[in-house]
Design a protein around this motif. Sequence first.
Motif, PDB file in Angstrom:
ATOM      1  N   ASP A 176      -4.787   7.738  10.694  1.00  0.00           N
ATOM      2  CA  ASP A 176      -5.711   6.637  10.995  1.00  0.00           C
ATOM      3  C   ASP A 176      -6.092   5.822   9.771  1.00  0.00           C
ATOM      4  OD1 ASP A 176      -7.285   8.531   9.760  1.00  0.00           O
ATOM      5  OD2 ASP A 176      -8.971   8.319  11.123  1.00  0.00           O
ATOM      6  N   VAL A 177      -5.668   6.248   8.575  1.00  0.00           N
ATOM      7  CA  VAL A 177      -5.952   5.500   7.346  1.00  0.00           C
ATOM      8  C   VAL A 177      -4.712   5.503   6.455  1.00  0.00           C
ATOM      9  CG1 VAL A 177      -7.379   5.301   5.270  1.00  0.00           C
ATOM     10  CG2 VAL A 177      -8.419   6.095   7.398  1.00  0.00           C
ATOM     11  N   VAL A 178      -4.368   4.345   5.903  1.00  0.00           N
ATOM     12  CA  VAL A 178      -3.261   4.213   4.948  1.00  0.00           C
ATOM     13  C   VAL A 178      -3.831   3.706   3.632  1.00  0.00           C
ATOM     14  CG1 VAL A 178      -1.043   3.136   4.463  1.00  0.00           C
ATOM     15  CG2 VAL A 178      -1.682   3.624   6.825  1.00  0.00           C
ATOM     16  N   ILE A 179      -3.586   4.439   2.550  1.00  0.00           N
ATOM     17  CA  ILE A 179      -4.054   4.042   1.222  1.00  0.00           C
ATOM     18  C   ILE A 179      -2.831   3.701   0.379  1.00  0.00           C
ATOM     19  CG2 ILE A 179      -5.339   4.735  -0.837  1.00  0.00           C
ATOM     20  CD1 ILE A 179      -6.826   6.759   0.933  1.00  0.00           C
ATOM     21  N   ILE A 180      -2.720   2.438  -0.008  1.00  0.00           N
ATOM     22  CA  ILE A 180      -1.535   1.968  -0.729  1.00  0.00           C
ATOM     23  C   ILE A 180      -1.858   1.822  -2.212  1.00  0.00           C
ATOM     24  CG2 ILE A 180       0.178   0.137  -0.910  1.00  0.00           C
ATOM     25  CD1 ILE A 180      -0.342  -0.533   2.005  1.00  0.00           C
ATOM     26  N   ASP A 181      -1.143   2.584  -3.026  1.00  0.00           N
ATOM     27  CA  ASP A 181      -1.281   2.515  -4.485  1.00  0.00           C
ATOM     28  C   ASP A 181      -0.297   1.473  -5.009  1.00  0.00           C
ATOM     29  OD1 ASP A 181      -1.937   3.068  -7.130  1.00  0.00           O
ATOM     30  OD2 ASP A 181      -0.458   4.695  -7.269  1.00  0.00           O
ATOM     31  N   THR A 182      -0.796   0.432  -5.651  1.00  0.00           N
ATOM     32  CA  THR A 182       0.061  -0.663  -6.118  1.00  0.00           C
ATOM     33  C   THR A 182       0.216  -0.625  -7.630  1.00  0.00           C
ATOM     34  OG1 THR A 182      -1.795  -2.207  -6.340  1.00  0.00           O
ATOM     35  CG2 THR A 182      -0.701  -2.102  -4.202  1.00  0.00           C
ATOM     36  N   ALA A 183       1.138  -1.443  -8.117  1.00  0.00           N
ATOM     37  CA  ALA A 183       1.421  -1.509  -9.549  1.00  0.00           C
ATOM     38  C   ALA A 183       0.335  -2.289 -10.279  1.00  0.00           C
ATOM     39  CB  ALA A 183       2.781  -2.163  -9.793  1.00  0.00           C
TER      40      ALA A 183
END
Length: 511
Positions: free
Chosen positions: A187-194
């Motif tokens: 139910d949650v997506v955490i996107i780690d970006t550059a």
Amino acid sequence: MFATLSDRLAGTFKGLRGKGRLSEADVDATVKQIRTALLEADVALPVVTSFVEQVRTRALEVTVSGALNPAQQVVKVVHEELIEVLGGSTRNLTFAKTGPTVILLAGLQGSGKTTLAGKLAAHLKAAGHTPLLVAADLQRPNAVDQLTVVAERVQVPVFAPEPGNGVGDPVKVAKLGKQQAVAKVHDVVIIDTAGRLAVDEPLMAELRQVRDAVQPDEVLFVVDAMIGQDAVRTAEEFRAGVGFDGVVLTKLDGDARGGAALSVVGVTGVPILFASTGEKPAEFEVFHPDRMASRILDMGDVLTLIEQAEQVFDADQAQRMAAKVSSGDGFTLEDFLEQMQAIRKMGSFGKLLGMLPGAQDMRAQIDQIDDRELDRATAIIQSMTPAERQDPKLLNGSRRTRIARGSGHAVSDVNALVERFNAAQKMMRQAGKGGMPMMPGMPGGMGMGGKKSKGRSAKASKPGKGAKGRSGNPAKRAAQDSGVLVGSGEPDFSAADLGSLPPELKRMLGQ
């Protein structure tokens, strides 16, 4: 982080407390000192200018009104204005009504995004969510591996289809990560970006592409609280280049001056949602402007302390210990060990005590506390037999020698632990009779019960006339009755709040 600022403000307010009335000159001098303290803390000049003007205007109104104790009212004004500077009220995450909630993390390289991603995932998992971490930082060397390790530590799944180190398309990974969350019912997506060492157009372009591809519900800007004014400049550039909905402050456990925390909201108008206070996954908390303002003014943050205690002390354990406290009997070395281990899970002992009202006055003693003492005590108790833990009276000389050898410590260390345990037993009996013991083994004279500090008279320790614990000063008593913070050490919590603390933490608080 705010120790120097707290000291400067405390010194400013001390000069006010002896005055019955404040003149305009007194207010001007106080405002000037506050301005200097904020500038030294590296707070942005526009924020300082607005803050001191508001404080001066309201302080003069208090003086004109003829309040019984305007000095305390000035502290109250500063506290309320600090809350406004820090955002006014707590802002929680906004979750999607349908489908997974997508949270995009943005920030410079080195700000702590990857570690923060794991902490946020652990926080959401504890709240009943099922987060998925997505490794979309494909530029920084070993960023994907780091996120994988962080995910394993907090036991949260990670989606990392590309090896990183310059290989892979972050936009494609982000889109696939969202699809993976739908397929696996996260139910949650955490996107780690550059990130980059500095803001540049390629970074902004990449973040915009990722943002447009996944349409995040929250874009969180992760900022290193130790970089001072640069944090504000970077925040403005990210807001203009990508846009963000909330701020996360990292490295609040550092020794920098803390100006970023007091500047970023005022400059960007975007609220702070979370704060990271250490390297461990548990050292992460929701940002409450009122509680942070209380910490800065050395009024304590017992509500956060209670919340942390509730996370490590389960209901059965608390009920069992409450029964032992009420009876005053049955407190064993097993219980002693269990409570020490639970407190250790809450983090550094010094940090816990730093949340108490008036902690700045006992900072030197807090700095002397060695967290390894809990490890030594644990080793000693675990070297005992079950029978010895249940009945310490069995611990004769030969047994203590055996325990010392088994734990790798001296006999004197075993003796000291037994003495502290005996003191704890006496305190439990006292608590069962309605007394107010303190945490066993703590340094004396720390203002949390037990023996009074040197130089403090018995008369000074007595409560004022009237209800027990109420001040004899009419203005202060009225403020206590209304629950208003007045800058004289009263914490922003009630007796009902303290009732939820486990016995070991009540002893810390002298309750």
